[in-house]
Design an enzyme around this catalytic site. Structure first.
Site, PDB file in Angstrom:
ATOM      1  N   ASP A  79     -96.708 -53.996 -92.010  1.00 34.39           N
ATOM      2  CA  ASP A  79     -96.846 -55.457 -91.947  1.00 34.39           C
ATOM      3  C   ASP A  79     -98.029 -55.761 -92.870  1.00 34.39           C
ATOM      4  OD1 ASP A  79     -95.885 -57.968 -90.236  1.00 34.39           O
ATOM      5  OD2 ASP A  79     -98.051 -58.121 -90.293  1.00 34.39           O
TER       6      ASP A  79
ATOM      7  N   LYS B 120     -95.174 -54.571 -81.409  1.00 34.17           N
ATOM      8  CA  LYS B 120     -96.020 -54.830 -82.581  1.00 34.17           C
ATOM      9  C   LYS B 120     -97.361 -54.171 -82.353  1.00 34.17           C
ATOM     10  CE  LYS B 120     -95.986 -57.093 -86.549  1.00 34.17           C
ATOM     11  NZ  LYS B 120     -94.886 -57.372 -87.473  1.00 34.17           N
TER      12      LYS B 120
HETATM   13  P1  NDP Z   1     -98.930 -57.956 -97.393  1.00 34.94           P
HETATM   14  O1  NDP Z   1    -100.157 -57.373 -96.839  1.00 34.94           O
HETATM   15  O2  NDP Z   1     -98.117 -57.173 -98.345  1.00 34.94           O
HETATM   16  O3  NDP Z   1     -99.290 -59.349 -98.089  1.00 34.94           O
HETATM   17  C1  NDP Z   1     -99.845 -60.400 -97.365  1.00 34.94           C
HETATM   18  C2  NDP Z   1    -100.149 -61.529 -98.318  1.00 34.94           C
HETATM   19  O4  NDP Z   1    -100.541 -62.665 -97.563  1.00 34.94           O
HETATM   20  C3  NDP Z   1    -101.306 -61.217 -99.248  1.00 34.94           C
HETATM   21  O5  NDP Z   1    -101.108 -61.914-100.452  1.00 34.94           O
HETATM   22  C4  NDP Z   1    -102.508 -61.761 -98.482  1.00 34.94           C
HETATM   23  O6  NDP Z   1    -103.609 -62.123 -99.278  1.00 34.94           O
HETATM   24  C5  NDP Z   1    -101.898 -63.003 -97.863  1.00 34.94           C
HETATM   25  N1  NDP Z   1    -102.632 -63.307 -96.625  1.00 34.94           N
HETATM   26  C6  NDP Z   1    -102.677 -62.555 -95.503  1.00 34.94           C
HETATM   27  N2  NDP Z   1    -103.463 -63.121 -94.583  1.00 34.94           N
HETATM   28  C7  NDP Z   1    -103.925 -64.237 -95.158  1.00 34.94           C
HETATM   29  C8  NDP Z   1    -104.777 -65.250 -94.709  1.00 34.94           C
HETATM   30  N3  NDP Z   1    -105.322 -65.223 -93.457  1.00 34.94           N
HETATM   31  N4  NDP Z   1    -105.027 -66.281 -95.554  1.00 34.94           N
HETATM   32  C9  NDP Z   1    -104.465 -66.314 -96.795  1.00 34.94           C
HETATM   33  N5  NDP Z   1    -103.645 -65.368 -97.284  1.00 34.94           N
HETATM   34  C10 NDP Z   1    -103.389 -64.349 -96.471  1.00 34.94           C
HETATM   35  O7  NDP Z   1     -98.052 -58.418 -96.143  1.00 34.94           O
HETATM   36  P2  NDP Z   1     -96.483 -58.693 -96.055  1.00 34.94           P
HETATM   37  O8  NDP Z   1     -96.010 -59.311 -97.323  1.00 34.94           O
HETATM   38  O9  NDP Z   1     -95.846 -57.472 -95.552  1.00 34.94           O
HETATM   39  O10 NDP Z   1     -96.422 -59.767 -94.870  1.00 34.94           O
HETATM   40  C11 NDP Z   1     -96.513 -61.172 -95.103  1.00 34.94           C
HETATM   41  C12 NDP Z   1     -95.941 -61.909 -93.907  1.00 34.94           C
HETATM   42  O11 NDP Z   1     -94.575 -61.548 -93.712  1.00 34.94           O
HETATM   43  C13 NDP Z   1     -96.631 -61.641 -92.563  1.00 34.94           C
HETATM   44  O12 NDP Z   1     -96.590 -62.800 -91.769  1.00 34.94           O
HETATM   45  C14 NDP Z   1     -95.734 -60.579 -91.942  1.00 34.94           C
HETATM   46  O13 NDP Z   1     -95.851 -60.556 -90.520  1.00 34.94           O
HETATM   47  C15 NDP Z   1     -94.385 -61.078 -92.383  1.00 34.94           C
HETATM   48  N6  NDP Z   1     -93.315 -60.081 -92.358  1.00 34.94           N
HETATM   49  C16 NDP Z   1     -93.419 -58.919 -93.070  1.00 34.94           C
HETATM   50  C17 NDP Z   1     -92.390 -58.007 -93.062  1.00 34.94           C
HETATM   51  C18 NDP Z   1     -92.403 -56.786 -93.901  1.00 34.94           C
HETATM   52  O14 NDP Z   1     -91.378 -56.094 -93.946  1.00 34.94           O
HETATM   53  N7  NDP Z   1     -93.461 -56.474 -94.605  1.00 34.94           N
HETATM   54  C19 NDP Z   1     -91.200 -58.216 -92.205  1.00 34.94           C
HETATM   55  C20 NDP Z   1     -91.152 -59.519 -91.573  1.00 34.94           C
HETATM   56  C21 NDP Z   1     -92.196 -60.381 -91.635  1.00 34.94           C
HETATM   57  P3  NDP Z   1    -104.986 -61.297 -99.130  1.00 34.94           P
HETATM   58  O15 NDP Z   1    -104.725 -59.999 -99.812  1.00 34.94           O
HETATM   59  O16 NDP Z   1    -106.000 -62.149 -99.801  1.00 34.94           O
HETATM   60  O17 NDP Z   1    -105.237 -61.146 -97.647  1.00 34.94           O
END
Ligand code: NDP
Length: 445
Positions: free
Chosen positions: A166, A126
């Protein structure tokens, strides 16, 4: 935990001080694997646990870049190459101000077992940076990605380490990262990154894979009870890649998602989230969920609030780690939630998991439920290696098969370990044994 395991954990605490997320992830795996770890003499003799919690390599580097006002900015970059027993290191890059060594190490540690569960030949890694893409211009994001890749390029390669996206790293960032890698390496090495655009080596279905896979997994869980997601209402947190495509798949299967969120607050939309509108606001305009609520007739924006007390049948946390605590799960239980499946990595605190288990809710850990993304990344690597591009339906069919396999592996393994129906024990144990057995075969390295 047993005294022998406590001793290993104490050593890990000493070696990794001030890394709470990493310590939490290690403890969760150790506690759920206690009977297995104590029963396997060969694991103890080979110090498997001690070795598996120590990354093979940890890279930290300075990323200096210039913003649009020509001001020099400095961020920190990370790549943790955790375990290469099953194949090249594989795992995403996260760009978010909350990124620390601890966060990247917990994600890399989880990734080892998740990748093993997919059945594909990929190790765990990662990376990321404390860079915050929010509010940055495209040019600034490009300059940051180029500076980040300047160093990262020394450590990656299609057979060595294959990063992907991510939080904060989507198609735009992967494009800039790939362009810079190509320039530095002076070759078109398609398999060095996954999550690429479809026109130049990306796989159809990769964008959707994590969210789609999550809902497929939840559907498999419900099928064990003769039920399905059809007709069910879900609360979803987050509004990024995973949340968006989980909602889309849920709607395709006849369910309804009624919430989204971001770090500014949450939206409750009783009519069901309009996925096209969500994509327009988030993917095209790079906007906030408040903007969604402003244009949707019955939707309500709740500044600073979470989604967990909204009545529903299913809960899909898809934002970030530790976003669901014990009180949130109590609220979910009170409001009728029967299943929690982690779309994000480690969104439930240890206390939250305990309440979910005690309340007899179905609970799926992220390393099983969100494995569809990395599994499809491995399909992208296969297509790159064979110079092929598979149709979307072929990729989705493979994803469906992989999620079914992971689901049945979790259940069978949990059953064998006298923990029937416990997906966390099943996922941790199945992933761990696959890596541990291979480590023994590969000797002391
Ligand atoms: P994105 O950046 O596309 O979206 C993340 C979302 O989560 C946004 O809406 C963001 O809001 C919110 N968010 C992030 N950090 C915080 C925080 N500290 N507090 C509140 N809201 C938060 O990311 P992904 O959808 O790709 O990833 C989401 C999760 O899924 C993560 O845990 C990631 O590790 C996991 N994941 C992702 C994969 C992938 O293929 N993309 C695969 C497997 C797991 P804001 O814009 O306000 O920060």
């Amino acid at each position: 935990m047993d005294a022998r395991l406590e001793a290993v954990y104490e050593e890990a605490l000493k070696r990794n001080p001030t890394q709470p997320e990493f310590q939490q992830a290690v403890r969760e795996v150790m506690e759920s694997l206690e009977p297995l770890l104590l029963s396997r003499r060969d694991y103890q003799d080979s110090a498997i646990l001690e070795r598996i919690i120590e990354p093979e390599r940890q890279i930290m580097f300075r990323v200096a870049w210039q913003d649009d006002d020509n001001k020099v900015r400095v961020n920190r970059g990370y790549r943790i190459q955790f375990n290469s027993t099953l194949g090249p290191y594989k795992g995403g890059l996260r760009f978010h101000p909350s990124v620390t060594l601890s966060v990247i190490k917990f994600l890399g540690f989880e990734q080892i077992f998740k990748n093993a569960l997919t059945g594909q030949g990929i190790g765990g890694g990662k990376g990321g940076s404390d860079f915050d893409p929010h509010g940055k211009s495209d040019d600034e994001v490009m300059r940051f990605c180029q500076a980040f890749m300047m160093e990262l390029s020394r450590h990656i390669g299609a057979d060595v380490d294959v990063p992907a996206g991510d939080i904060g790293v989507g198609a735009r960032e992967i494009g800039y990262l790939f362009g810079q890698y190509k320039r530095i390496a002076n070759r078109n090495e398609a398999g060095v990154l996954t999550g690429k655009a479809v026109g130049w080596g990306g796989s159809l279905g990769r964008t959707e894979a994590t969210g789609y896979g999550l809902v497929m997994f939840a559907n498999n869980m419900l099928a064990e009870r003769g039920d399905s997601v059809e007709g069910k209402t879900a609360i979803v947190s987050g509004s990024g890649n995973v949340a968006t495509y989980a909602i889309e798949k849920l709607h395709q299967l006849g369910g309804k998602a009624v919430s989204i969120s971001d770090s500014g607050g949450s939206v409750y939309d009783p009519d069901g989230i309009d996925v096209d509108l969500l994509k327009l606001i988030k993917e095209v305009r790079r906007g906030r969920v408040a903007e969604y609520a402003a244009v949707r007739p019955n939707a309500e924006f709740r500044a600073g609030q979470k989604v967990w007390e909204i009545p529903a049948d299913l809960a899909l946390p898809c934002a970030t780690q530790n976003e669901v605590d014990a009180n949130d799960v109590r609220a979910m239980h009170h409001h009728g939630i029967e299943l929690v499946a982690e779309g994000a990595n480690m969104p439930l605190t240890p206390g939250a998991i305990e309440v979910a288990e005690n309340s007899k809710m179905l609970f799926a850990p992220g390393k099983a439920a969100n494995a569809g993304g990395v599994a499809t990344s491995a399909l992208e690597m296969q297509q790159n290696a064979s110079l092929q591009a598979w149709p979307a339906d072929v990729v989705e069919e493979k994803l469906e098969g992989i999620m079914e396999d992971i689901h049945s592996t979790c259940l069978t393994t949990a059953e064998e370990l006298d923990a029937p129906g416990n997906y966390m024990v099943g996922a941790n144990a199945a992933g761990f044994m696959k890596v541990a057995d291979a480590m023994i075969q590969q000797g002391v390295v």
